[in-house]
Design a protein around this motif. Structure first.
Motif, mmCIF file in Angstrom:
data_model
loop_
_atom_site.group_PDB
_atom_site.id
_atom_site.type_symbol
_atom_site.label_atom_id
_atom_site.label_comp_id
_atom_site.label_asym_id
_atom_site.label_seq_id
_atom_site.Cartn_x
_atom_site.Cartn_y
_atom_site.Cartn_z
ATOM 1 N N THR A 1 0.831 -1.208 0.000
ATOM 2 C CA THR A 1 0.000 0.000 0.000
ATOM 3 C C THR A 1 0.863 1.255 0.000
ATOM 4 O O THR A 1 0.603 2.217 -0.752
ATOM 5 C CB THR A 1 -0.927 -0.001 1.233
ATOM 6 N N ASP B 1 -4.728 14.963 -2.885
ATOM 7 C CA ASP B 1 -5.277 13.664 -2.472
ATOM 8 C C ASP B 1 -4.198 12.592 -2.428
ATOM 9 O O ASP B 1 -4.164 11.757 -1.509
ATOM 10 C CB ASP B 1 -6.386 13.235 -3.446
ATOM 11 N N ALA C 1 1.085 3.997 -2.934
ATOM 12 C CA ALA C 1 0.729 5.389 -2.623
ATOM 13 C C ALA C 1 1.875 6.330 -2.954
ATOM 14 O O ALA C 1 1.657 7.447 -3.438
ATOM 15 C CB ALA C 1 0.356 5.506 -1.143
ATOM 16 N N LYS D 1 -1.086 9.069 4.979
ATOM 17 C CA LYS D 1 -1.901 8.197 5.815
ATOM 18 C C LYS D 1 -1.372 6.759 5.784
ATOM 19 O O LYS D 1 -1.261 6.095 6.826
ATOM 20 C CB LYS D 1 -3.350 8.225 5.359
ATOM 21 N N SER D 2 -1.065 6.249 4.596
ATOM 22 C CA SER D 2 -0.596 4.876 4.483
ATOM 23 C C SER D 2 0.752 4.695 5.187
ATOM 24 O O SER D 2 0.998 3.664 5.825
ATOM 25 C CB SER D 2 -0.495 4.466 3.015
ATOM 26 N N LEU E 1 -3.021 10.553 0.848
ATOM 27 C CA LEU E 1 -3.093 9.094 0.811
ATOM 28 C C LEU E 1 -1.754 8.468 1.202
ATOM 29 O O LEU E 1 -1.695 7.522 1.997
ATOM 30 C CB LEU E 1 -3.510 8.617 -0.585
ATOM 31 N N TYR E 2 -0.674 9.046 0.663
ATOM 32 C CA TYR E 2 0.647 8.513 0.986
ATOM 33 C C TYR E 2 0.983 8.755 2.465
ATOM 34 O O TYR E 2 1.503 7.866 3.149
ATOM 35 C CB TYR E 2 1.712 9.170 0.104
#
Length: 484
Positions: free
Chosen positions: A415, A442, A419, A449-450, A446-447
């Motif tokens: 993931t 975005d 990301a 958060k992952s 996303l990166y």
């Protein structure tokens, strides 16, 4: 020897603290932090003192095998001389005089002209005559009486009480050592968890900082694109919102870092004047875990089970002590008396002997205490069974949690890579005028958060293993793993 080593390490630590006390920042790894916690923690110091108490109590118990020697001395002053009240002895004295008189008549009556008088007549005559006389008290002319004696007592047989007491004291000493190790295990687990918190937040802050810097860069690019009238003005607003959110998340984690460092400082018991910085960072290592081996280790080394083993010994010896009350106590004794000539009644110089004592009845107290000790043994056995079940459950749950956290971390690897690639592509497209600003924002979120989720999963993985090692009684086993 062990105490001297601890004192030396504490002195070394204090010297090192002095070197870094004047505003300088000291870099520490997890091994350093654990050593500081062991040396400075007040709870460990308190339990170390308890161990020293039990050491001397154990030595004191061994002294019960040796003779007890006492020197007794005193001085008594009487306001007046003592008198022997002969009125309470007169009949016996009269009888004694009559018997002596009768015996004298039998032996020498013919020589003094009393050969016609029988011993019976002489006895009754003398007793009747003495009975007519008043009683006179005998005065002991001594008002100052010094006393001094040396007494010695050697236990010979106490019904097994002395041996049981020694074993009981030894079990107490072992329990104190185990409790100290249990406290140190708890401090080690606390230190590891708080150190992991700081390590995690260190890397989370780095990730947040990267995200913030990326958002700032994107905002500047968006601003230039608007100046060149390539993008509409509302795009800049969204970029500013993204920067503000990234800054908020960064500040929030920085505040958490301050709290985490405060907690770590508290465990190490470091003063505020000493600044420090954690050296280690979280990196993944695949740790092989064998459940059966872990469980057997827990059964052999878990302090709770070891404490119950010592409680079992203590309960057994307490039962023997109570049983000894139903047996005779036999002891040899000796006394040497000084100042004998100054005593009203002159005793011999030496008195030696053997004495036995056996209690016949004391209101069933000993019998009831014996029953109490028997039920205490049964209670300890049941406690051991329950503790063994709980240790099995704890090892199983921590083992399962560690495996789950390991799987969770591994699932984040792909993931994060995707990301990261997604962010790179969208950033490149935006820079080439082919992508949208919102896509970059975005992708960046996303990166971020992952990556944070991956770090949290890794932290959870090591935390679960740390708890697992603490459960089996080996909390320090994770130190070289984290410290790499």
């Amino acid at each position: 020897m062990e105490t001297s080593s601890k004192i030396f390490m504490t002195l070394v630590s204090l010297v090192l603290f002095t070197l870094f006390a004047k505003g300088q920042e000291r870099e520490i790894n997890i091994s350093d932090a654990l050593e500081l916690s062991y040396n400075n923690n007040e709870k460990i110091k308190r339990y170390s003192e308890r161990v020293q108490q039990k050491i001397y109590e154990n030595k004191a118990a061994k002294g019960n095998f040796l003779p007890s020697i006492n020197l007794l001395g005193g001085f008594t002053y009487l306001s007046e001389n003592m008198e022997v009240n002969t009125s309470q002895l007169k009949s016996s004295l009269d009888d004694l005089g009559g018997r002596y008189g009768a015996a004298f008549v039998d032996a020498y009556g013919d020589q003094i002209g009393l050969d016609g008088i029988t011993s019976e007549t002489a006895y009754s005559t003398i007793v009747n005559s003495l009975g007519q006389l008043p009683s006179y008290n005998v005065i002991i002319d001594n008002q100052q009486i010094p006393t001094a004696a040396i007494t010695a007592t050697q236990p010979i047989f106490m019904g097994g009480k002395i041996i049981a007491s020694n074993k009981y004291a030894k079990a107490e000493l072992q329990s104190a050592n185990i409790e100290l190790r249990q406290i140190k295990d708890g401090i080690a687990n606390e230190l590891i968890e708080r150190y992991l918190d700081v390590m995690l937040l260190n890397q989370v802050i780095k990730t947040r900082q990267q995200a913030y810097d990326g958002m700032v860069k994107h905002k500047e690019q968006a601003a230039r694109a608007i100046q060149l009238e390539i993008l509409p003005k509302h795009v800049l607003l969204r970029a500013k919102v993204a920067v503000a959110n990234a800054e908020k998340d960064l500040n929030n984690d920085q505040n958490k870092m301050q709290l985490a460092e405060m907690a770590l400082r508290s465990t190490m018991n470091l003063p505020d004047s000493i600044q420090f910085r954690v050296m280690d960072s979280i990196t993944y290592q695949n740790i092989y875990l064998d459940f059966d081996m872990l469980l057997n280790t827990a059964y052999a080394q878990q302090p709770i089970l070891e404490l119950i083993d010592q409680k079992e010994i203590m309960a057994k010896q307490a039962h023997k002590i109570e049983k000894s009350k139903f047996m005779p106590n036999i002891a040899a004794f000796g006394t040497y008396t000084m100042f004998r000539d100054q005593l009203p009644i002159i005793p011999p110089k030496f008195i030696v002997g053997v004495q036995a004592q056996l209690n016949i009845f004391n209101g069933f107290k000993d019998l009831n205490k014996l029953k109490v000790s028997k039920h205490l043994q049964n209670e300890v056995k049941n406690a051991k069974k329950y503790a063994t079940q709980q240790i099995h459950l704890l090892v199983k749950s921590n083992y399962t949690n560690a495996l789950n956290q390991q799987k969770l971390y591994n699932s984040h690897i792909v993931t994060v890579d995707l990301a990261k690639e997604n962010l790179r592509i969208n950033t490149r497209r935006f820079e080439e005028g082919l992508g949208k600003s919102i896509d970059v924002i975005d992708a960046s979120l996303l990166y971020e958060k992952s990556k944070v989720d991956q770090l949290v999963a890794l932290d959870g993985y090591y935390r679960a293993i740390a708890n697992l090692y603490t459960t089996i009684g080996e909390p320090e086993k994770i130190i070289p793993i984290i410290g790499k």
